[in-house]
Write an enzyme that holds these catalytic residues in place. Structure first.
Site, PDB file in Angstrom:
ATOM      1  CB  CYS A  74      13.869 -36.762 -34.876  1.00 33.59           C
ATOM      2  SG  CYS A  74      15.005 -37.069 -33.755  1.00 33.59           S
ATOM      3  CG  ASP A  75      13.888 -36.117 -39.124  1.00 34.95           C
ATOM      4  OD1 ASP A  75      13.235 -35.377 -38.228  1.00 34.95           O
ATOM      5  OD2 ASP A  75      15.183 -35.556 -39.252  1.00 34.95           O
ATOM      6  CB  CYS A 116      17.425 -37.686 -35.388  1.00 32.83           C
ATOM      7  SG  CYS A 116      16.541 -38.118 -33.756  1.00 32.83           S
TER       8      CYS A 116
HETATM    9  C1  LIG Z   1      18.323 -33.174 -37.274  1.00 33.35           C
HETATM   10  C2  LIG Z   1      17.816 -33.553 -35.833  1.00 33.35           C
HETATM   11  C3  LIG Z   1      16.551 -33.627 -35.474  1.00 33.35           C
HETATM   12  C4  LIG Z   1      15.808 -33.839 -34.554  1.00 33.35           C
HETATM   13  N1  LIG Z   1      14.531 -34.151 -34.137  1.00 33.35           N
HETATM   14  C5  LIG Z   1      13.964 -34.442 -33.050  1.00 33.35           C
HETATM   15  C6  LIG Z   1      12.525 -34.556 -32.578  1.00 33.35           C
HETATM   16  O1  LIG Z   1      11.965 -34.639 -33.621  1.00 33.35           O
HETATM   17  N2  LIG Z   1      12.052 -34.982 -31.407  1.00 33.35           N
HETATM   18  C7  LIG Z   1      13.170 -35.042 -30.367  1.00 33.35           C
HETATM   19  O2  LIG Z   1      12.745 -35.373 -29.208  1.00 33.35           O
HETATM   20  N3  LIG Z   1      14.380 -34.881 -30.575  1.00 33.35           N
HETATM   21  C8  LIG Z   1      14.860 -34.603 -31.769  1.00 33.35           C
HETATM   22  N4  LIG Z   1      16.202 -34.205 -31.767  1.00 33.35           N
HETATM   23  C9  LIG Z   1      17.089 -34.520 -30.689  1.00 33.35           C
HETATM   24  C10 LIG Z   1      17.091 -33.179 -29.943  1.00 33.35           C
HETATM   25  O3  LIG Z   1      17.246 -32.312 -30.605  1.00 33.35           O
HETATM   26  C11 LIG Z   1      18.239 -33.305 -28.847  1.00 33.35           C
HETATM   27  O4  LIG Z   1      18.134 -34.476 -27.814  1.00 33.35           O
HETATM   28  C12 LIG Z   1      18.149 -31.769 -27.913  1.00 33.35           C
HETATM   29  O5  LIG Z   1      18.123 -30.943 -28.730  1.00 33.35           O
HETATM   30  C13 LIG Z   1      19.319 -31.988 -27.052  1.00 33.35           C
HETATM   31  O6  LIG Z   1      19.328 -31.091 -26.090  1.00 33.35           O
HETATM   32  P1  LIG Z   1      20.313 -30.496 -25.381  1.00 33.35           P
HETATM   33  O7  LIG Z   1      19.751 -29.040 -24.650  1.00 33.35           O
HETATM   34  O8  LIG Z   1      20.976 -31.452 -24.342  1.00 33.35           O
HETATM   35  O9  LIG Z   1      21.583 -30.195 -26.374  1.00 33.35           O
HETATM   36  P2  LIG Z   1      21.667 -29.471 -27.625  1.00 33.35           P
HETATM   37  O10 LIG Z   1      20.458 -29.312 -28.266  1.00 33.35           O
HETATM   38  O11 LIG Z   1      22.776 -30.033 -28.425  1.00 33.35           O
HETATM   39  O12 LIG Z   1      21.989 -27.880 -27.180  1.00 33.35           O
HETATM   40  C14 LIG Z   1      23.311 -27.726 -26.825  1.00 33.35           C
HETATM   41  C15 LIG Z   1      23.472 -26.140 -26.543  1.00 33.35           C
HETATM   42  O13 LIG Z   1      24.823 -25.748 -26.032  1.00 33.35           O
HETATM   43  C16 LIG Z   1      25.309 -25.053 -26.644  1.00 33.35           C
HETATM   44  N5  LIG Z   1      27.020 -25.169 -26.628  1.00 33.35           N
HETATM   45  C17 LIG Z   1      27.718 -26.006 -27.231  1.00 33.35           C
HETATM   46  N6  LIG Z   1      29.027 -25.796 -26.778  1.00 33.35           N
HETATM   47  C18 LIG Z   1      29.089 -24.756 -26.194  1.00 33.35           C
HETATM   48  C19 LIG Z   1      30.334 -24.120 -25.657  1.00 33.35           C
HETATM   49  N7  LIG Z   1      31.455 -24.706 -25.498  1.00 33.35           N
HETATM   50  N8  LIG Z   1      29.965 -22.960 -25.017  1.00 33.35           N
HETATM   51  C20 LIG Z   1      28.606 -22.477 -25.027  1.00 33.35           C
HETATM   52  N9  LIG Z   1      27.861 -23.121 -25.481  1.00 33.35           N
HETATM   53  C21 LIG Z   1      27.666 -24.460 -26.099  1.00 33.35           C
HETATM   54  C22 LIG Z   1      24.852 -25.128 -28.181  1.00 33.35           C
HETATM   55  O14 LIG Z   1      24.961 -23.754 -28.881  1.00 33.35           O
HETATM   56  C23 LIG Z   1      23.390 -25.397 -27.724  1.00 33.35           C
HETATM   57  O15 LIG Z   1      22.823 -23.949 -27.475  1.00 33.35           O
HETATM   58  C24 LIG Z   1      16.665 -34.094 -33.265  1.00 33.35           C
HETATM   59  C25 LIG Z   1      18.051 -33.919 -33.461  1.00 33.35           C
HETATM   60  C26 LIG Z   1      18.600 -33.580 -34.584  1.00 33.35           C
HETATM   61  C27 LIG Z   1      19.926 -33.475 -34.890  1.00 33.35           C
END
Ligand SMILES: Cc1cc2nc3c(=O)[nH]c(=O)nc-3n(C[C@H](O)[C@H](O)[C@H](O)COP(=O)(O)OP(=O)(O)OC[C@H]3O[C@@H](n4cnc5c(N)ncnc54)[C@H](O)[C@@H]3O)c2cc1C
Length: 309
Positions: free
Chosen positions: A133-134, A130
């Site tokens: 982010c980083d 990302c």
């Molecule tokens: C390395 C990295 C650094 C980042 N840094 C930042 C930052 O500094 N600032 C920022 O704003 N954003 C950052 N992001 C982006 C941010 O983390 C994501 O946009 C955010 O987490 C998305 O949230 P979400 O809830 O949509 O999905 P996710 O965070 O992907 O959560 C999905 C959830 O669904 C669950 N899941 C998946 N499949 C299944 C299934 N089949 N059954 C049950 N559960 C399931 C997973 O276990 C997880 O708990 C970063 C991302 C990464 C990879």
């Protein structure tokens, strides 16, 4: 019987739970873990109201807040969601199944990786997926970006604002990005293109110190001293659990409207696994809140915001 089942407990799912529980909806979160990708960043610096802290700390606060309003959790991987008699049946890989009147999908995405030996262990220690982010952590450092699509070229532009040198490593000669973006990157004095090449090794002590790049045509290898390796080679959204239920786009994302409704009444979606752009924690959290309010409107027959116009 739940009023709503939320699939996934990342920023979107946990925020949705805070909102559904505060509306007194009986809420179950089913997830593989708590925190999702939010756990993967060493320092979240751009979440308003939360001073820089680790992603794990911030996600734990989300969890505590959701639990304090009565959210229930069940851990497992959801395999399929079926609509039966206007209710939704959620089948979990461990054999459990649950029934709800509404579903909020927030199962996020997983970044594509190179599959190199120490890659996973070096996440947060120089390997990142990302740039937004980083990127600021690499002020005056040397970074390499891997990829040849729009996200890789955008990352090159973005990182060149901080880093003193940016290598863009791409396995082909041609990029698959907008011409205007390609042109900008090509004339950027900080960016050096390394084409027909892939990283085959990451060199590190505690943190990344370099990478070995192999030319895919000549098999010639060379070492690049770098501080950061950004993988911009796409991400995987696994929408198999709803492939027979809701409309999905060419990227496997669930198609949503402005208030997080999917193609099926009663099924809502939020965060990184939806067709909405800009994948960030604050956006996922905001979408989670919207999906929860839309589920509440659906259950109570209240007007939704779009009906007011
Ligand atoms: C390395 C990295 C650094 C980042 N840094 C930042 C930052 O500094 N600032 C920022 O704003 N954003 C950052 N992001 C982006 C941010 O983390 C994501 O946009 C955010 O987490 C998305 O949230 P979400 O809830 O949509 O999905 P996710 O965070 O992907 O959560 C999905 C959830 O669904 C669950 N899941 C998946 N499949 C299944 C299934 N089949 N059954 C049950 N559960 C399931 C997973 O276990 C997880 O708990 C970063 C991302 C990464 C990879």
């Amino acid at each position: 019987m739940y009023d709503t089942i939320i699939i996934g407990a990342g920023p979107a799912g946990l925020s949705a739970a805070i909102y559904t529980c505060r509306k007194k909806l009986k809420t179950l979160l089913i997830s593989v873990d708590v925190g999702g990708q939010g756990n993967l960043t060493a320092h979240i610096e751009n979440y308003p109201g939360a001073l820089p802290q680790s992603g794990v700390e911030l996600m734990d606060k989300f969890r505590q807040q959701a639990e304090s309003f009565g959210a229930e959790f069940s851990f497992g991987k959801v395999k399929e969601i079926k609509k039966e008699n206007n209710l939704f049946n959620v089948l979990v890989a461990n054999g459990e199944n649950y029934v709800a009147k509404t579903i909020i999908l927030t199962y996020g995405k997983v970044a594509r990786t190179l599959g190199l030996d120490n890659e996973e262990a070096l996440f947060g220690r120089g390997v990142s997926t990302c740039a937004t982010c980083d990127g600021p952590l690499y002020k005056d450092k040397i970074v390499a970006i891997v990829g040849g699509g729009n996200s890789a070229l955008d990352a090159a532009e973005e990182l060149s604002a901080y880093a003193k040198k940016v290598y863009l490593v791409h396995r082909r000669k041609e990029f698959r990005a907008d011409e205007i973006t390609i042109d900008k990157v090509k004339v950027n004095p900080k960016v050096e293109l390394i084409l027909d090449s892939i990283p085959v090794k990451i060199i590190a002590d505690k943190f990344v110190t370099g990478t070995i790049i192999e030319n895919v045509l000549t098999k010639e290898k060379k070492e690049l001293p770098i501080d950061g390796l950004f993988l911009e080679i796409g991400y995987i959204v696994d929408s198999s659990m709803v492939k027979n239920l809701v409309k999905i786009n060419e990227y496997n994302e669930v198609v949503t409207d402005a208030i997080c409704r999917t193609s099926v009444p009663g099924v809502f979606a939020a965060g990184d696994m939806t067709s909405m752009p800009y994948k960030q924690a604050i956006i996922a959290a905001g979408e989670g809140a919207k999906a929860a309010l839309s589920a509440y409107s659906y259950l109570t027959g209240n007007k939704t915001s779009t009906d007011w116009h």
